[in-house]
Motif scaffolding. Structure first.
Motif, PDB file in Angstrom:
ATOM      1  N   THR A 192     -35.722  51.204  13.010  1.00  0.00           N
ATOM      2  CA  THR A 192     -34.932  51.211  11.746  1.00  0.00           C
ATOM      3  C   THR A 192     -34.512  49.803  11.118  1.00  0.00           C
ATOM      4  OG1 THR A 192     -34.167  53.343  12.693  1.00  0.00           O
ATOM      5  CG2 THR A 192     -32.778  52.229  11.025  1.00  0.00           C
ATOM      6  N   ILE A 193     -34.368  49.005  12.141  1.00  0.00           N
ATOM      7  CA  ILE A 193     -33.795  47.642  11.574  1.00  0.00           C
ATOM      8  C   ILE A 193     -34.786  46.939  10.972  1.00  0.00           C
ATOM      9  CG2 ILE A 193     -32.994  45.354  12.560  1.00  0.00           C
ATOM     10  CD1 ILE A 193     -31.484  47.012  14.785  1.00  0.00           C
ATOM     11  N   ASN A 194     -36.147  47.017  11.674  1.00  0.00           N
ATOM     12  CA  ASN A 194     -37.355  46.234  11.025  1.00  0.00           C
ATOM     13  C   ASN A 194     -37.577  46.935   9.404  1.00  0.00           C
ATOM     14  OD1 ASN A 194     -38.041  44.820  12.895  1.00  0.00           O
ATOM     15  ND2 ASN A 194     -39.194  46.241  14.125  1.00  0.00           N
ATOM     16  N   ASN A 195     -37.335  48.463   9.391  1.00  0.00           N
ATOM     17  CA  ASN A 195     -37.550  48.772   8.001  1.00  0.00           C
ATOM     18  C   ASN A 195     -36.418  48.171   7.024  1.00  0.00           C
ATOM     19  OD1 ASN A 195     -39.876  50.221   8.458  1.00  0.00           O
ATOM     20  ND2 ASN A 195     -38.673  52.283   9.152  1.00  0.00           N
ATOM     21  N   ALA A 196     -35.163  48.294   7.561  1.00  0.00           N
ATOM     22  CA  ALA A 196     -34.042  47.777   6.722  1.00  0.00           C
ATOM     23  C   ALA A 196     -34.333  46.322   6.158  1.00  0.00           C
ATOM     24  CB  ALA A 196     -32.978  47.951   7.304  1.00  0.00           C
ATOM     25  N   LYS A 197     -34.790  45.472   7.143  1.00  0.00           N
ATOM     26  CA  LYS A 197     -35.287  44.069   6.835  1.00  0.00           C
ATOM     27  C   LYS A 197     -36.312  43.811   5.887  1.00  0.00           C
ATOM     28  CE  LYS A 197     -33.693  41.911  11.314  1.00  0.00           C
ATOM     29  NZ  LYS A 197     -34.360  41.094  12.556  1.00  0.00           N
ATOM     30  N   LYS A 198     -37.280  44.740   5.975  1.00  0.00           N
ATOM     31  CA  LYS A 198     -38.615  44.733   4.997  1.00  0.00           C
ATOM     32  C   LYS A 198     -37.871  45.239   3.751  1.00  0.00           C
ATOM     33  CE  LYS A 198     -42.080  45.770   8.128  1.00  0.00           C
ATOM     34  NZ  LYS A 198     -43.168  46.853   8.726  1.00  0.00           N
ATOM     35  N   TRP A 203     -36.250  43.658  -1.844  1.00  0.00           N
ATOM     36  CA  TRP A 203     -35.250  43.666  -3.197  1.00  0.00           C
ATOM     37  C   TRP A 203     -35.000  42.290  -3.226  1.00  0.00           C
ATOM     38  CZ3 TRP A 203     -34.943  47.367  -6.398  1.00  0.00           C
ATOM     39  CH2 TRP A 203     -35.338  48.602  -6.114  1.00  0.00           C
ATOM     40  N   LYS A 204     -34.870  41.345  -2.446  1.00  0.00           N
ATOM     41  CA  LYS A 204     -34.576  40.151  -2.520  1.00  0.00           C
ATOM     42  C   LYS A 204     -35.488  39.219  -3.384  1.00  0.00           C
ATOM     43  CE  LYS A 204     -33.446  35.654  -0.221  1.00  0.00           C
ATOM     44  NZ  LYS A 204     -33.325  35.009   1.216  1.00  0.00           N
ATOM     45  N   ALA A 205     -36.926  39.969  -3.241  1.00  0.00           N
ATOM     46  CA  ALA A 205     -37.907  38.821  -4.102  1.00  0.00           C
ATOM     47  C   ALA A 205     -37.742  39.565  -5.404  1.00  0.00           C
ATOM     48  CB  ALA A 205     -39.138  39.210  -3.252  1.00  0.00           C
ATOM     49  N   LYS A 206     -37.733  40.739  -5.570  1.00  0.00           N
ATOM     50  CA  LYS A 206     -37.483  41.721  -6.874  1.00  0.00           C
ATOM     51  C   LYS A 206     -36.436  40.716  -7.657  1.00  0.00           C
ATOM     52  CE  LYS A 206     -37.604  46.018  -9.240  1.00  0.00           C
ATOM     53  NZ  LYS A 206     -37.751  47.563  -9.030  1.00  0.00           N
ATOM     54  N   ALA A 207     -35.323  40.653  -6.941  1.00  0.00           N
ATOM     55  CA  ALA A 207     -33.756  40.161  -7.585  1.00  0.00           C
ATOM     56  C   ALA A 207     -34.257  38.572  -8.095  1.00  0.00           C
ATOM     57  CB  ALA A 207     -32.849  40.246  -6.724  1.00  0.00           C
ATOM     58  N   GLU A 208     -34.952  38.048  -7.037  1.00  0.00           N
ATOM     59  CA  GLU A 208     -35.362  36.417  -7.535  1.00  0.00           C
ATOM     60  C   GLU A 208     -36.169  36.332  -8.679  1.00  0.00           C
ATOM     61  OE1 GLU A 208     -37.070  35.088  -3.975  1.00  0.00           O
ATOM     62  OE2 GLU A 208     -34.835  34.480  -3.031  1.00  0.00           O
ATOM     63  N   LEU A 209     -37.398  37.568  -8.815  1.00  0.00           N
ATOM     64  CA  LEU A 209     -37.973  37.552 -10.057  1.00  0.00           C
ATOM     65  C   LEU A 209     -37.307  37.703 -11.146  1.00  0.00           C
ATOM     66  CD1 LEU A 209     -40.927  37.481 -10.921  1.00  0.00           C
ATOM     67  CD2 LEU A 209     -41.009  39.938 -10.519  1.00  0.00           C
ATOM     68  N   LEU A 210     -36.180  38.969 -11.092  1.00  0.00           N
ATOM     69  CA  LEU A 210     -35.430  39.195 -12.362  1.00  0.00           C
ATOM     70  C   LEU A 210     -34.532  38.015 -12.606  1.00  0.00           C
ATOM     71  CD1 LEU A 210     -34.513  41.325 -14.150  1.00  0.00           C
ATOM     72  CD2 LEU A 210     -32.655  41.865 -12.401  1.00  0.00           C
TER      73      LEU A 210
END
Length: 417
Positions: A192-198, A203-210
């Motif tokens: 579960t933690i690995n999925n949350a980290k992914k 979303w971090k990469a998407k936010a940086e692109l935005l």
């Protein structure tokens, strides 16, 4: 005798005719000269009139050309105004779309923050369970050692009680089952933690692109609306001690490539006159703060608040995201937005790199620096006089310092729009 008389009459007549002829010749010469003078005057007047007409015609031609040039310029300005209005409408639509995207992204990030907090709590529970598992493992080892001792005791023909042996065997099985259950739980929690980290990384990469996309559009819009810069802002103030005297502070924006979005938002706030009617609200030892707020006039304060709300600048702030550059830190007489992202801004009256730059705060962790986007280039004496005014206990100013007008200007101080 008759011949002689006739000859005398002839000579007399001839003399008379000669005199009359001379008189008419003189009269004719005078008339000729008069006519010549009249003709010369007429020709001179005609030439002067022709010259004046030529000059007038030349002026008329020039004015006609100037009129055509002015008409072309007016048509060009009208086309530019129409294009700017269309661009502004498109920009507003893009900003609305970006605002919706930001709100959606904020909600998603909040959900992932909640998931991370849940994962953190699960990790804490897992640590507690690991401690319990270690304790059970030690108990299992103790039981195994006891069984081994019992087997050894049995081998020496000193068999232990069957009841005690059964209890020890049951305890070993229970501990083994608990150990397997804990291992399964830890494995599931790790998944579960690995999925949350992914998901957070995605979303971090998407936010940086935005963020990169918004900053690029902001840079384009600043270049289109205000030119390549450098960009300056003039703020005109009125102090209650001298209301008839206008005071000015001139700000120079940071390089556009350094923080395009922040500079665009501030220039738009200035051009939309959001600060006009607002006041300098706070004077602490290290800063002087101003905002579209008027604590001295409730009606004006309500009007300012409605204007900010209509512009979408409150309650979430004017910036869609924070920008901070270590190459443009919070030095003395730099200008920055508050941590909420504006419209409130403040002037650093001392070096505030440690107070307002990136820092670590106990119980909060690492904190990003406040956006700093301009420097004061004129009006230092005005800032010092405002900073020296009497203050209330909460550091608000006792007297009103009102923002009368704001302009985006060029390097010569001329308004750009």
């Amino acid at each position: 005798k008759d011949c002689h008389q006739t000859q005398n009459d002839y000579h007399t007549c001839r003399s008379h005719i000669s005199e009359e002829t001379n008189k008419w010749r003189i009269y004719a010469d005078q008339n000729i000269r008069a006519c010549q003078e009249y003709v010369e005057r007429y020709l001179g007047d005609a030439i002067s009139a022709y010259k004046l007409a030529s000059v007038g015609l030349s002026h008329a031609i020039n004015r006609s050309g100037e009129h055509e040039a002015l008409q072309l310029e007016l048509n060009h300005q009208e086309a530019m105004r129409t294009a700017l209005e269309n661009s502004n409408e498109i920009l507003n639509q893009e900003v609305e779309a970006l605002e919706k995207e930001r709100a959606k992204l904020s909600r998603q990030l909040q959900n992932f923050v909640i998931e991370l907090e849940d994962a953190q709590r699960d990790l804490e529970v897992r640590d507690l369970e690991r401690v319990e598992c270690d304790r059970n493992h030690r108990d299992l080892i103790t039981c195994e050692e006891t069984l081994n001792q019992a087997d050894q005791y049995k081998a020496n023909n000193e068999a232990p009680s069957s009841h005690v042996l059964k209890q020890l065997t049951d305890q070993v099985k229970v501990l083994q089952n608990q150990g397997r259950m804990k291992e399964n739980m830890l494995e599931e929690m790790g998944f579960t933690i690995n999925n949350a980290k992914k998901a957070v990384q995605y979303w971090k990469a998407k936010a940086e692109l935005l963020v990169e996309k918004i900053d690029s559009r902001s840079r384009r819009d600043v270049l289109k609306t205000y030119g390549p810069g450098p960009h300056y802002v003039r703020i005109t103030l009125s102090l209650s001690s001298s209301p008839d005297v206008s005071e000015n502070i001139l700000l120079k924006m940071a390089p556009l490539d350094m923080m395009s979005h922040t500079i665009q938002i501030f220039l738009n706030l200035i051009e939309e006159k959001i600060y006009v009617g607002g006041t300098f609200i706070l004077a602490r030892e290290h800063i002087l703060a101003a905002a579209p707020i008027d604590a001295f006039d409730p009606e004006n304060n309500q009007r300012l608040e409605e204007k900010m709300r209509e512009g979408g600048y409150i309650p979430d702030g004017a910036l869609l995201f924070h920008q901070y550059s270590p190459d443009y830190p919070h030095k003395k007489y730099t200008v920055g937005f508050s941590s909420t992202g504006g419209p409130l801004f403040y002037i650093n009256t001392q070096d505030n790199v440690e107070l307002h730059g990136p820092r670590h705060i106990d119980n909060e962790g690492d904190v990003e620096g406040d956006p700093v986007f301009a420097s004061v280039v004129e009006g230092f004496d005005v800032i010092q006089r405002i900073h020296a005014l009497p203050r209330n206990e909460d550091d608000s100013l006792e007297t009103r310092v009102q923002i009368v007008d704001t302009y985006v200007v060029d390097i010569d101080g001329n308004a750009q729009i």
